[in-house]
Structures are given as C-alpha cells and as structure tokens.
Design an enzyme around this catalytic site. Sequence first.
Site, PDB file in Angstrom:
ATOM      1  N   GLU A 278       0.819  -1.211   0.000  1.00  0.00           N
ATOM      2  CA  GLU A 278       0.000   0.000   0.000  1.00  0.00           C
ATOM      3  C   GLU A 278       0.853   1.260   0.000  1.00  0.00           C
ATOM      4  O   GLU A 278       0.416   2.312  -0.481  1.00  0.00           O
ATOM      5  CB  GLU A 278      -0.929  -0.011   1.221  1.00  0.00           C
ATOM      6  CG  GLU A 278      -2.156   0.863   1.062  1.00  0.00           C
ATOM      7  CD  GLU A 278      -3.201   0.574   2.131  1.00  0.00           C
ATOM      8  OE1 GLU A 278      -4.180  -0.121   1.817  1.00  0.00           O
ATOM      9  OE2 GLU A 278      -3.021   1.038   3.269  1.00  0.00           O
ATOM     10  N   HIS A 304       8.238 -26.591   1.593  1.00  0.00           N
ATOM     11  CA  HIS A 304       7.529 -27.689   0.922  1.00  0.00           C
ATOM     12  C   HIS A 304       6.361 -27.157   0.110  1.00  0.00           C
ATOM     13  O   HIS A 304       5.435 -27.907  -0.214  1.00  0.00           O
ATOM     14  CB  HIS A 304       7.051 -28.709   1.955  1.00  0.00           C
ATOM     15  CG  HIS A 304       8.176 -29.371   2.690  1.00  0.00           C
ATOM     16  ND1 HIS A 304       8.704 -30.578   2.305  1.00  0.00           N
ATOM     17  CD2 HIS A 304       8.897 -28.972   3.772  1.00  0.00           C
ATOM     18  CE1 HIS A 304       9.689 -30.915   3.124  1.00  0.00           C
ATOM     19  NE2 HIS A 304       9.826 -29.956   4.029  1.00  0.00           N
ATOM     20  N   LYS A 418     -13.040   2.106  -2.301  1.00  0.00           N
ATOM     21  CA  LYS A 418     -13.998   2.499  -1.267  1.00  0.00           C
ATOM     22  C   LYS A 418     -15.166   3.282  -1.864  1.00  0.00           C
ATOM     23  O   LYS A 418     -16.326   3.050  -1.505  1.00  0.00           O
ATOM     24  CB  LYS A 418     -13.301   3.377  -0.217  1.00  0.00           C
ATOM     25  CG  LYS A 418     -12.369   2.639   0.718  1.00  0.00           C
ATOM     26  CD  LYS A 418     -11.786   3.616   1.732  1.00  0.00           C
ATOM     27  CE  LYS A 418     -10.871   2.933   2.716  1.00  0.00           C
ATOM     28  NZ  LYS A 418     -10.312   3.885   3.702  1.00  0.00           N
TER      29      LYS A 418
END
Length: 460
Positions: A278, A304, A418
């Site tokens: 961000e 793994h 938003k």
Amino acid sequence: MGEGKISLDLRTSDRRLIGRSGLDFAQWRESYPELVTALIGPAPGYAALPDQQVSDLLHWVEPLKGGCDDLVLLGIGGSGLGARMLNCAFIEPASRKPGHPRLHVVDNVDPRRLRHLLGELDPHRTLVNVITKSGSTAETMASFAVVRGWLREALGKGYGERVVAVTDPDLGDLRALATAEGYRTFDVPSDVGGRFSVLSPVGLVPAALLGIDARELLAGARAMRTATGNPDWRKNPALALALALHQHHLAGRRIVSVMPYADGLRDFALWFAQLWAESLGKRRRGTDPYGPTPQAALGVTDQHSQLQLYVDGPKDKVVWLLEVTDTGDDVRVPPQTDEYSSLGYLGGRGLGELLRAELKGTVLALLRAGTPSLVLTLTALDERSLGSLVYLCQAAVSITGKLAVVNVYDQPGVEEGKRTTYAYMGREGYIERLAEDELLLAGTDPDRRLHRADALVSEA
C-alpha cells in the site's frame, strides 16, 4: 552489521546475483544523509509514536483483568493486521494469558463467520474494540452495527461499557456515537495512517488488553529510531534493507517474499505485505509505475510449498528470511533405534537445531539457484525486539519511497475501491457513480465484454 537485538545479513545477495559487483550502494552514497533525514524532519507521524505515554491506557486496563473472556476487534487493514501480528507473536492462537481475553479479529464482512462468532460468545464476558480512524469505514461500521445490536439486546442501555473505540479525536460518526453512548475512547493521531498505526492506540489498546507489554514495544521502537538516523548503512538496518530491496527491484526482482522461520512471526509477514504494497505500489510521473509485490511465506512450511518456485521459477524474486535465535527450551527428539534410518539420525537432536538447519538449507538452495536472499536475525522474540522490527520496517518503507520518488503515505487505489463500494451500498453522494461503473464492468465494445463460465453443482 547489527544494532542491538537485530542484525541484517546481505551476503547472499552476492556478485553473481546483481551485476558484476553484487549489491553496490555507491550510487546513493551522497544521498544517505538526505535519505535518513526523511525520517527526522519533517518527520512522518509514526516517528513520534515511540515517545507517547501509555499510563492512562494501562490504568484503564488494570481493573478489566479477569473481567472478560473474549476481545472482539472490529477493524480492517492496519486496524486489524497490527493486533493480529502482536497476538501471533506473544500468544498462541485461540489461547490467552491468565486474566486476559482471547482475541477475535473481525476484518472481513463474511456473515457466516460473524454469525458463528457471536453465537459462541457470552456478551456479558466480551469486550468490543472498534477501530476506524475516519469513523466511517464501511466494513468496520457494518460489523459494529451488528455487534452493537447483539450487545444491546443482551445488556440493554449499559452496553456501552463493553465497547472501547479508537478513532479520530474530533471527527467522524464513531466519535459522535462514542460520545452519545458512553464508550471509552482512545485517539488515532491525525498524521498516522492505518498501516503505520500499530504503535499507536490502534495496536496498543488491544496489546494492553491481551497482556502484551506496551511500554517495551515502544522502548524497542525508540532504540531502532535512533539507529535509523545513522547515515552509515552498516549501522542502520532500515537503510540497508531499503537500499537492498530497491536495488533488487531495479534489477527486475520485483517480488519480495517475506519468510519468517518462527511461527510467532507468521502474521508479521501479512502485516509487512500491507505496509509494503500500500505504501509503494504507486503511479509515477514520467516513468513506469513502482511496486515491489510482497508475498507472505512461512519457513519451514513453505519450503515444501513455495521454495520450488523460488529456486526454479522466474528470477523475479528476492527472499527475505527472518530467524529468531533464542527459541526457548528446545524440544528434543527421543533416542531412536537404528532400525529406522529416517529416525535414527534425529535421536537426541533438538527441533530448534532442525529449524536452523532448514533455514541454512533454504539459503543455500536459493544461492545455488541464483535467487538472492536477505537474512534478518532477532536474538529473541519479545516486545522490545518486535517493537524494533516494526519501526525498522516503517523506516525502510519511508526510505524506499524517497529512492523510488513515490508518496508512501497515500493510497489512491484503495480510496477508489472504497468510493465504488459506497455507491453500490447506496451511500449519499456516491450513487451517481453506479451507471458509469456498470458500463465499465459490462464493456461497451462487444469484443471486450467479460465472459462467464458457469457450472451446475448437484448431488451425485
């Protein structure tokens, strides 16, 4: 190089990995004083947080000990990730310290999860910590409206005693609601953004409630703040980290995999991912966008899983490994008979010893494959060292922003999302976006329409 309880090893970013001379910071040498000055004056808001007084907070928390079993934290982004990181570092998942509550972070508006959580908790033994700097974050306020109704139904008008709000000192609906209904409140400094807020009341309120030492967190941050003012990168791990990751980015290694070798730092990797993404994923005038992509991993688990990609996949990654040398009392493998070769050699060895061998194995596998790595070592995982690590990362992202010429403190891409959410939810002042957004989603050119693939899932 090292500072106190933290050291950063850059040796595995050697000359085979970046040009002829390996990591070469000479081109920025004359800029070192300017880079570290970015952390001093005018200093970013988070730089003042290590000096704050927490006596009032600790005084408020003291009589709450033993008074609640569960802490429900409502917040999103930095308002939730910081508390997750602290809880992960010092408290086992789903457990709690004696006299302190368990933590439940609600940072995703998934109705199934919230419905199940409230069905499991006793409102008489639950404390709610709602966190939104603006006082109007859609996800947080929606979840709080549900939880507020749940508390009011069980407790009546006095439900406000079970709520603590962390928000802007003067503005926003949450501040007004807290004043009207009598919540305990703490302030988010106006110049501290969410991803930089873990050392503010955003992180310190849940930390104190959970039994984590807030004063030691701040003491560690103060120590690291001193180190970050040093223009010698060998004595400034924040400057070293910023220079190394920026140079790797310029060399085409634009994915930063953060891989702690300690379960307690698992959620640190998620917190770092927000801080880095961000802050640095930004458009730039007259040049390409900047944006190292952070990726969270966990050693040994992801040896793994993701290590195969790091070793044999595209050479577009740098791997940042973190280790904690003091793992406490080691757990020994009992002596084994030689009958089973896969067990015999492990008899009498410690799991901590195995963990260190796994880290070395990863570093060498990466080195042989030509994938650069950095290793940061903490001598212990305690409040002071984590406070130092948090400040180190915040300072490093500020320095990287100076190197990349981006503003690390805004987030226009997040704000765009938003505004669209507000439009779809019918918030006044945003509805006019709907028609434009629907056209964008559908596509006005038939050749650009989004295609669908549907499947009918039925019982066999």
